[in-house]
Design an enzyme around this catalytic site. Structure first.
Site, PDB file in Angstrom:
ATOM      1  CE  LYS A   1      -3.649   5.350 -37.221  1.00 25.47           C
ATOM      2  NZ  LYS A   1      -2.403   5.371 -36.471  1.00 25.47           N
TER       3      LYS A   1
ATOM      4  CG  ASP B   1       0.140  10.207 -32.966  1.00 27.94           C
ATOM      5  OD1 ASP B   1      -0.860  10.851 -32.590  1.00 27.94           O
ATOM      6  OD2 ASP B   1       0.098   9.014 -33.297  1.00 27.94           O
TER       7      ASP B   1
ATOM      8  NE  ARG C   1      -5.051   3.277 -33.598  1.00 25.61           N
ATOM      9  CZ  ARG C   1      -3.771   2.987 -33.444  1.00 25.61           C
ATOM     10  NH1 ARG C   1      -3.400   1.728 -33.346  1.00 25.61           N
ATOM     11  NH2 ARG C   1      -2.871   3.945 -33.387  1.00 25.61           N
TER      12      ARG C   1
ATOM     13  CD  GLU D   1      -2.810  -1.149   2.447  1.00 29.99           C
ATOM     14  OE1 GLU D   1      -3.713  -2.013   2.507  1.00 29.99           O
ATOM     15  OE2 GLU D   1      -2.562  -0.338   3.368  1.00 29.99           O
TER      16      GLU D   1
END
Length: 316
Positions: A197, A223, A199, A44
C-alpha cells in the site's frame, strides 16, 4: 523484594495505565511504590515520592499514550525525582513508546521526534529502557543506554493457537510489518502474506496489491498498533474481495483514535485482538474487541533485569 546482591526493587507508576502497573506488581509479589503524581493549580505536574529509594533498583512504569504530552512529562519528572533521591539504577518501563512514527525525515525541515524523546528519557536520568513492539525497531538505536525490546507476538500466538484454525494465513497490512507477521506465522505454522500500500498523507492509506494466496483461507492481520482503524478495515475489505473466508485482526497497541471504533464495529472483521499496553476504557470495549494482558511478560522481564539475567531468553 531484593536481588541476590541485596538491592531492593521498587516499581513506581504514573497515571497512564495504573491498572496494568498494579497487575504487574501483583505478579511480582510486591506493591507499587508510594508516589504521588498530580497537578499544581496551574497545570504543572507535581511528583512526590513518599518512601526512601536510596540505593534501590527503581522501575518507572508509564506508557506514552493519550494524553501523550502529559504522560511523557510525568515519566520524565518521575525519573528525575528518583535520580535526585539517589536510586541506584532507574529503568523506564514504557509499554507503548509515543512519537515512534516520527522516526525519520520524509521531507525537508521535519523533526525526528522519536529520537528527541529518547534523548529526553536519557537526560532525565534513566539508565535502561524496557519497551514493547516499537513501531520501528531501529528506535532502539536512538538510545545511548541499554534497551530491552519485548514483543507481544507469543501472547497473540497462544490465543490464536487455542482456536485451532485450519487453512490459515497471517497477513501484514504493509511491507514494513512483514517480520512481525513472519514471527506469528512461524508460531502458528501458517502461510504468510502482506498488503502493498501507499500513504498519500498521515492516517490515510491506499491498498495497491495483495501478496499471498488468501482465497478460501482464514486470515489473521497483525500490526503493531491500531490508530484510526483505516488500514486494518481497508485491508480486510481488500482481502474479502480476493476471496478470504474470514478475517481476524490483532495488534499490540490499541490507540483507537477518531473514527476507529465505528470503523471496527461496522467492518467485516470477526475479532479484533489487542493487548492492554494502553488502557482501553469501557466505552471502547465493543463486542469484537478481545483484550489480552501483557502483565506476565513485563513482570518476568522486570525481575530478570533486576537479577541481571537475560531478557531475550523469555522468547526462546
Amino acid at each position: 523484594m531484593s536481588a541476590n546482591n541485596g538491592t531492593k526493587i521498587r516499581l513506581f507508576s504514573g497515571n497512564a495505565n495504573l491498572g496494568l502497573a498494579r497487575e504487574i506488581a501483583d505478579r511480582m509479589g510486591t506493591s507499587l511504590g508510594d508516589i504521588e503524581v498530580g497537578r499544581f493549580r496551574n497545570g504543572e505536574i507535581k511528583v512526590i515520592i513518599n518512601e526512601s529509594v536510596r540505593g534501590s533498583d527503581a522501575f518507572v512504569f508509564q506508557p506514552i499514550s493519550h494524553p501523550v504530552n502529559d504522560n511523557l512529562m510525568e515519566l520524565l519528572i518521575m525519573i528525575d525525582a528518583l535520580r535526585r533521591a539517589s536510586a541506584r539504577r532507574i529503568t523506564a518501563v514504557v509499554p507503548y513508546y509515543g512519537y515512534a512514527r516520527q522516526d525519520r525525515k520524509t521531507r525537508g525541515r521535519e523533526p525526528i521526534t522519536a529520537k528527541l524523546v529518547a534523548n529526553l528519557i536519557t537526560t532525565a536520568g534513566a539508565q535502561r529502557v524496557l519497551t514493547m513492539d516499537l513501531h520501528a525497531g531501529q528506535i532502539q538505536g536512538f538510545f545511548d543506554i541499554p534497551v530491552d525490546h519485548l514483543t507481544a507476538v507469543p501472547i497473540l500466538a497462544e490465543y490464536f493457537s487455542q482456536k485451532k484454525i485450519k487453512n490459515l494465513i497471517v497477513v501484514s497490512p504493509d511491507a514494513g510489518g512483514v517480520p512481525r507477521a513472519r514471527d506469528l506465522a512461524g508460531k502458528l505454522k501458517a502461510a504468510i502474506g502482506f498488503i502493498d500500500k501507499r500513504r498519500p498523507e498521515p492516517n490515510v492509506s491506499e491498498v495497491m496489491h495483495i501478496v499471498g494466496k488468501v482465497k478460501g483461507k482464514t486470515v489473521i492481520m497483525i500490526d503493531d498498533m491500531v490508530d484510526t482503524g483505516g488500514s486494518i478495515v481497508q485491508g480486510a475489505r481488500a482481502l474479502l474481495e480476493k476471496g478470504a473466508k474470514e478475517i481476524y485482526a490483532c495488534c499490540t497497541h490499541p490507540i483507537l483514535s477518531g473514527p476507529a471504533l465505528e470503523r471496527l464495529r461496522d467492518s467485516s472483521l470477526k475479532e479484533v485482538v489487542i493487548t492492554n499496553t494502553i488502557p482501553v476504557p469501557h466505552e471502547k470495549r465493543i463486542d469484537k474487541v478481545v483484550i489480552l494482558s501483557v502483565a506476565k511478560l513485563f513482570s518476568e522481564a522486570i525481575l530478570r533485569i533486576h537479577e541481571d539475567l537475560s531478557v531475550s531468553e523469555l522468547f526462546m
